[in-house]
Write a protein that holds these residues in place. Sequence first.
Motif, PDB file in Angstrom:
ATOM      1  N   THR A  27       0.804  -1.221   0.000  1.00 39.56           N
ATOM      2  CA  THR A  27       0.000   0.000   0.000  1.00 39.56           C
ATOM      3  C   THR A  27       0.839   1.274   0.000  1.00 39.56           C
ATOM      4  N   GLY A  28       2.017   1.233   0.589  1.00 37.59           N
ATOM      5  CA  GLY A  28       2.840   2.425   0.690  1.00 37.59           C
ATOM      6  C   GLY A  28       2.336   3.404   1.738  1.00 37.59           C
ATOM      7  N   ASP A  29       1.412   2.981   2.575  1.00 36.46           N
ATOM      8  CA  ASP A  29       0.782   3.864   3.544  1.00 36.46           C
ATOM      9  C   ASP A  29       0.550   3.086   4.839  1.00 36.46           C
ATOM     10  N   ASP A  30       0.992   3.632   5.964  1.00 34.59           N
ATOM     11  CA  ASP A  30       0.842   2.940   7.250  1.00 34.59           C
ATOM     12  C   ASP A  30      -0.612   2.724   7.637  1.00 34.59           C
ATOM     13  N   GLY A  31      -1.453   3.727   7.415  1.00 31.36           N
ATOM     14  CA  GLY A  31      -2.868   3.608   7.781  1.00 31.36           C
ATOM     15  C   GLY A  31      -3.579   2.528   6.992  1.00 31.36           C
ATOM     16  N   SER A  32      -3.375   2.531   5.679  1.00 32.22           N
ATOM     17  CA  SER A  32      -3.996   1.501   4.838  1.00 32.22           C
ATOM     18  C   SER A  32      -3.439   0.126   5.165  1.00 32.22           C
ATOM     19  N   ALA A  33      -2.140   0.067   5.456  1.00 27.51           N
ATOM     20  CA  ALA A  33      -1.521  -1.214   5.804  1.00 27.51           C
ATOM     21  C   ALA A  33      -2.134  -1.762   7.085  1.00 27.51           C
ATOM     22  N   GLU A  34      -2.319  -0.905   8.064  1.00 30.36           N
ATOM     23  CA  GLU A  34      -2.922  -1.338   9.331  1.00 30.36           C
ATOM     24  C   GLU A  34      -4.348  -1.837   9.108  1.00 30.36           C
ATOM     25  N   ASP A  35      -5.111  -1.131   8.281  1.00 32.49           N
ATOM     26  CA  ASP A  35      -6.474  -1.563   7.973  1.00 32.49           C
ATOM     27  C   ASP A  35      -6.479  -2.935   7.316  1.00 32.49           C
ATOM     28  N   LEU A  36      -5.588  -3.130   6.363  1.00 30.49           N
ATOM     29  CA  LEU A  36      -5.515  -4.420   5.680  1.00 30.49           C
ATOM     30  C   LEU A  36      -5.166  -5.549   6.644  1.00 30.49           C
TER      31      LEU A  36
END
Length: 167
Positions: A25-34
Amino acid sequence: MKPDTFNREILPIRMRLMVRARQLTGDDGSAEDLVQEVMLRLWSMRDELDRHANPEALAMTILRNKANDRWRRCRLERESVQTVMPCGTSEEERAEAADDVRLIEHIVNGLPPLQSRIFRMKEMEGYEADEIMAITGCTSESLRQNLSRARRRIREEFIRITTSRVL
């Protein structure tokens, strides 16, 4: 799998999932959601995890599939706004088109669950009819009817809401 076994065997995988999710994702927030979605999925199938030889590989596969689904959904949403509004349009027209897309999303959320799911899969996520039938377990006739009913209801609600907005 019992909860304590799940905590002992699956929770340590979380950090490796986070690393991979950040790469995707390249994004910590999206990675955490996933990762959260993957962990919920693993928890919901904890009784079946004993049958899998490598739970980490299963978790990584689920992560990759969820990331692909998100990417596909985002791409289709961007394309739908761009399709509605060609490049030469004004900022106001693009904003209005984005509002229309959000309105349609709101209407889809109000559909009966099966109609909403089928419509999302077909029109928003880009699934083929065969894939939708396999996932939902419905027949081709049932798929066709539910999709037709969803489209008709969305069209009617959209017209009703936008007409009342103009008046």
